[in-house]
Design a protein around this motif. Structure first.
Motif, PDB file in Angstrom:
ATOM      1  N   ALA A  60       0.855  -1.193   0.000  1.00  0.00           N
ATOM      2  CA  ALA A  60       0.000   0.000   0.000  1.00  0.00           C
ATOM      3  C   ALA A  60       0.886   1.236   0.000  1.00  0.00           C
ATOM      4  O   ALA A  60       2.028   1.192   0.460  1.00  0.00           O
ATOM      5  N   SER A  61       0.343   2.331  -0.480  1.00  0.00           N
ATOM      6  CA  SER A  61       1.119   3.570  -0.525  1.00  0.00           C
ATOM      7  C   SER A  61       1.235   4.233   0.848  1.00  0.00           C
ATOM      8  O   SER A  61       2.181   4.968   1.101  1.00  0.00           O
ATOM      9  N   ASP A  62       0.290   3.969   1.730  1.00  0.00           N
ATOM     10  CA  ASP A  62       0.251   4.606   3.047  1.00  0.00           C
ATOM     11  C   ASP A  62       0.613   3.585   4.131  1.00  0.00           C
ATOM     12  O   ASP A  62      -0.200   2.697   4.441  1.00  0.00           O
ATOM     13  N   PRO A  63       1.791   3.694   4.737  1.00  0.00           N
ATOM     14  CA  PRO A  63       2.188   2.737   5.775  1.00  0.00           C
ATOM     15  C   PRO A  63       1.233   2.690   6.960  1.00  0.00           C
ATOM     16  O   PRO A  63       1.027   1.628   7.549  1.00  0.00           O
ATOM     17  N   GLU A  64       0.640   3.834   7.317  1.00  0.00           N
ATOM     18  CA  GLU A  64      -0.286   3.849   8.451  1.00  0.00           C
ATOM     19  C   GLU A  64      -1.584   3.121   8.119  1.00  0.00           C
ATOM     20  O   GLU A  64      -2.149   2.425   8.961  1.00  0.00           O
ATOM     21  N   TRP A  65      -2.074   3.292   6.889  1.00  0.00           N
ATOM     22  CA  TRP A  65      -3.259   2.537   6.474  1.00  0.00           C
ATOM     23  C   TRP A  65      -2.953   1.042   6.538  1.00  0.00           C
ATOM     24  O   TRP A  65      -3.755   0.250   7.049  1.00  0.00           O
ATOM     25  N   LEU A  66      -1.775   0.651   6.053  1.00  0.00           N
ATOM     26  CA  LEU A  66      -1.399  -0.761   6.026  1.00  0.00           C
ATOM     27  C   LEU A  66      -1.265  -1.314   7.444  1.00  0.00           C
ATOM     28  O   LEU A  66      -1.692  -2.438   7.722  1.00  0.00           O
ATOM     29  N   ALA A  67      -0.711  -0.540   8.373  1.00  0.00           N
ATOM     30  CA  ALA A  67      -0.600  -0.980   9.765  1.00  0.00           C
ATOM     31  C   ALA A  67      -1.988  -1.157  10.380  1.00  0.00           C
ATOM     32  O   ALA A  67      -2.234  -2.128  11.107  1.00  0.00           O
ATOM     33  N   ALA A  68      -2.898  -0.236  10.093  1.00  0.00           N
ATOM     34  CA  ALA A  68      -4.258  -0.347  10.621  1.00  0.00           C
ATOM     35  C   ALA A  68      -4.975  -1.561  10.022  1.00  0.00           C
ATOM     36  O   ALA A  68      -5.688  -2.283  10.741  1.00  0.00           O
ATOM     37  N   ASP A  81       6.758   4.405 -10.680  1.00  0.00           N
ATOM     38  CA  ASP A  81       7.871   4.245  -9.742  1.00  0.00           C
ATOM     39  C   ASP A  81       7.449   4.951  -8.462  1.00  0.00           C
ATOM     40  O   ASP A  81       7.530   6.175  -8.368  1.00  0.00           O
ATOM     41  N   ASP A  82       6.953   4.173  -7.497  1.00  0.00           N
ATOM     42  CA  ASP A  82       6.313   4.761  -6.326  1.00  0.00           C
ATOM     43  C   ASP A  82       6.836   4.179  -5.016  1.00  0.00           C
ATOM     44  O   ASP A  82       7.140   2.987  -4.950  1.00  0.00           O
ATOM     45  N   PRO A  83       6.857   5.002  -3.965  1.00  0.00           N
ATOM     46  CA  PRO A  83       7.157   4.466  -2.625  1.00  0.00           C
ATOM     47  C   PRO A  83       5.922   3.741  -2.095  1.00  0.00           C
ATOM     48  O   PRO A  83       4.786   4.181  -2.311  1.00  0.00           O
ATOM     49  N   GLU A  84       6.154   2.637  -1.429  1.00  0.00           N
ATOM     50  CA  GLU A  84       5.069   1.867  -0.819  1.00  0.00           C
ATOM     51  C   GLU A  84       5.562   1.253   0.484  1.00  0.00           C
ATOM     52  O   GLU A  84       6.745   1.309   0.804  1.00  0.00           O
ATOM     53  N   ALA A  85       4.637   0.667   1.200  1.00  0.00           N
ATOM     54  CA  ALA A  85       4.930  -0.172   2.361  1.00  0.00           C
ATOM     55  C   ALA A  85       4.479  -1.581   2.017  1.00  0.00           C
ATOM     56  O   ALA A  85       3.657  -1.786   1.123  1.00  0.00           O
ATOM     57  N   ARG A  86       5.007  -2.551   2.764  1.00  0.00           N
ATOM     58  CA  ARG A  86       4.718  -3.967   2.493  1.00  0.00           C
ATOM     59  C   ARG A  86       4.550  -4.677   3.823  1.00  0.00           C
ATOM     60  O   ARG A  86       5.301  -4.443   4.762  1.00  0.00           O
TER      61      ARG A  86
END
Length: 107
Positions: free
Chosen positions: A11-19, A51-56
């Protein structure tokens, strides 16, 4: 086979992914999630290379819970087509397998 897997979601938003990960654990769809907050994703979308930053995150869960995780990701993820990949675990510490099974809902 162990009956467990690692479900990878980006996901592009690490906080969304953590939630989202927290909800998966609260709902017993995953025993845990190991998040990497900064990855770089390169992919083709709408005919152009992105080419985008994301979280995993790597969720540890039962194979039989994957359809429910995919359904939840499709419903809740901000992307039109979220990356949700289940990778089976072919061998693992038996005590860890037992822990994953005990922390996730029964089939």
């Amino acid at each position: 086979m162990t009956g467990i897997c690692e479900v990878i979601i980006t996901a592009s938003d690490p906080e969304w992914l953590a939630a989202f990960t927290r909800r998966m654990i609260e709902d017993r769809l995953a025993a845990c999630g190991q998040q990497i907050t900064a990855i770089r994703s390169l992919y083709r979308w709408d005919g152009a290379i992105q080419d985008d930053p994301e979280a995993r995150v790597a969720l540890h869960t039962r194979l039989d819970l994957v359809p429910q995780i995919v359904e939840r990701a499709d419903a809740e993820h901000p992307y039109d087509v979220p990356c949700v990949l289940a990778v089976p675990v072919i061998a693992a510490n038996p005590a860890y397998i037992a822990w994953v099974n005990s922390e996730t809902q029964a089939p």
